[in-house]
Scaffold this motif. Structure first.
Motif, PDB file in Angstrom:
ATOM      1  N   ASN A 171       0.803  -1.226   0.000  1.00  0.00           N
ATOM      2  CA  ASN A 171       0.000   0.000   0.000  1.00  0.00           C
ATOM      3  C   ASN A 171       0.837   1.278   0.000  1.00  0.00           C
ATOM      4  N   PHE A 172       2.120   1.165  -0.292  1.00  0.00           N
ATOM      5  CA  PHE A 172       2.950   2.354  -0.503  1.00  0.00           C
ATOM      6  C   PHE A 172       2.739   2.813  -1.942  1.00  0.00           C
ATOM      7  N   THR A 173       2.657   4.113  -2.137  1.00  0.00           N
ATOM      8  CA  THR A 173       2.622   4.663  -3.492  1.00  0.00           C
ATOM      9  C   THR A 173       4.051   4.731  -3.996  1.00  0.00           C
ATOM     10  N   SER A 174       4.212   5.048  -5.272  1.00  0.00           N
ATOM     11  CA  SER A 174       5.572   5.206  -5.796  1.00  0.00           C
ATOM     12  C   SER A 174       6.261   6.381  -5.100  1.00  0.00           C
ATOM     13  N   ALA A 175       5.505   7.414  -4.755  1.00  0.00           N
ATOM     14  CA  ALA A 175       6.083   8.542  -4.017  1.00  0.00           C
ATOM     15  C   ALA A 175       6.533   8.107  -2.631  1.00  0.00           C
ATOM     16  N   ASP A 176       5.774   7.213  -1.994  1.00  0.00           N
ATOM     17  CA  ASP A 176       6.159   6.691  -0.678  1.00  0.00           C
ATOM     18  C   ASP A 176       7.446   5.903  -0.757  1.00  0.00           C
ATOM     19  N   VAL A 177       7.578   5.059  -1.784  1.00  0.00           N
ATOM     20  CA  VAL A 177       8.800   4.257  -1.950  1.00  0.00           C
ATOM     21  C   VAL A 177       9.998   5.173  -2.175  1.00  0.00           C
ATOM     22  N   LYS A 178       9.822   6.177  -3.008  1.00  0.00           N
ATOM     23  CA  LYS A 178      10.908   7.122  -3.256  1.00  0.00           C
ATOM     24  C   LYS A 178      11.295   7.843  -1.964  1.00  0.00           C
ATOM     25  N   GLY A 179      10.289   8.268  -1.196  1.00  0.00           N
ATOM     26  CA  GLY A 179      10.560   8.922   0.080  1.00  0.00           C
ATOM     27  C   GLY A 179      11.271   8.020   1.071  1.00  0.00           C
ATOM     28  N   LEU A 180      10.928   6.743   1.067  1.00  0.00           N
ATOM     29  CA  LEU A 180      11.583   5.773   1.942  1.00  0.00           C
ATOM     30  C   LEU A 180      13.062   5.669   1.616  1.00  0.00           C
ATOM     31  N   VAL A 181      13.363   5.606   0.334  1.00  0.00           N
ATOM     32  CA  VAL A 181      14.765   5.496  -0.084  1.00  0.00           C
ATOM     33  C   VAL A 181      15.505   6.768   0.276  1.00  0.00           C
TER      34      VAL A 181
END
Length: 181
Positions: A171-181
């Motif tokens: 349920n992470f968006t692509s923006a969430d994944v980018k922010g995580l990295v």
């Protein structure tokens, strides 16, 4: 029209399409065109289509489309009604637009004036959903490239680590994944 939850890559996808086909990409957030002075918003739309025509082949991309062209009569202002009418003129070819392709993105397609969504105008809708585990895995690989992160592990451990992260980020968006990295 690309639609789906915020942060799921609608704008990124539109840019990638323009790059893939070697087209100029003009991206505009809907509210940027709005102006309180009578006729100024419509002029902004005309100038934008003129710019896209001058740069053709081009993709003219409208982000937050629902804020720019809501259903006519749905708010107190006649500005957006006039903008919808201006869009209809350009999309119907009253003003030539050969080589100009129009794309839009919204999280709320139900708010867009239905006249814009009929055949010959903005008639294709693509849902951009939350990325699945494999897509999150691929995103992690792309986003981590710039960190030379892989050198910390051998290939097998690296793959296992990325798979674990991809699994835990449901349920992470692509923006969430980018922010995580």
């Amino acid at each position: 029209m690309l639609y789906g939850p915020p942060g799921c890559g609608k704008t990124y996808l539109a840019g990638a399409i323009a790059k893939k086909f070697s087209m100029n990409f003009i991206s505009v957030k809907g509210p940027e065109l709005l102006n309180k002075y009578i006729g100024a918003s419509e002029q902004n739309v005309r100038e934008l289509f003129e710019k896209a025509t001058a740069l053709k082949p081009s993709i003219l991309f409208f982000d937050e489309f629902d804020s720019l062209v809501p259903k006519r009569g749905s708010n107190q202002s006649s500005v957006t009604d006039r903008i919808v009418n201006q869009f209809l003129c350009y999309l119907d070819g009253v003003e030539g637009r050969d080589g100009v392709f129009v794309m839009a993105a919204t999280a709320r397609p139900d708010l867009v004036d239905v006249a814009l969504l009929r055949p010959g105008r903005i008639d294709k809708a693509v849902y951009c959903n939350f990325p699945d585990k494999n897509e999150r895995y691929e995103m992690l690989k792309v986003y981590l490239r710039k960190f030379n992160f892989k050198s910390e592990f051998d290939d097998e451990k690296h793959e296992k680590f990325l798979n674990q992260i991809a699994k835990k980020t449901k349920n992470f968006t692509s923006a969430d994944v980018k922010g995580l990295v």
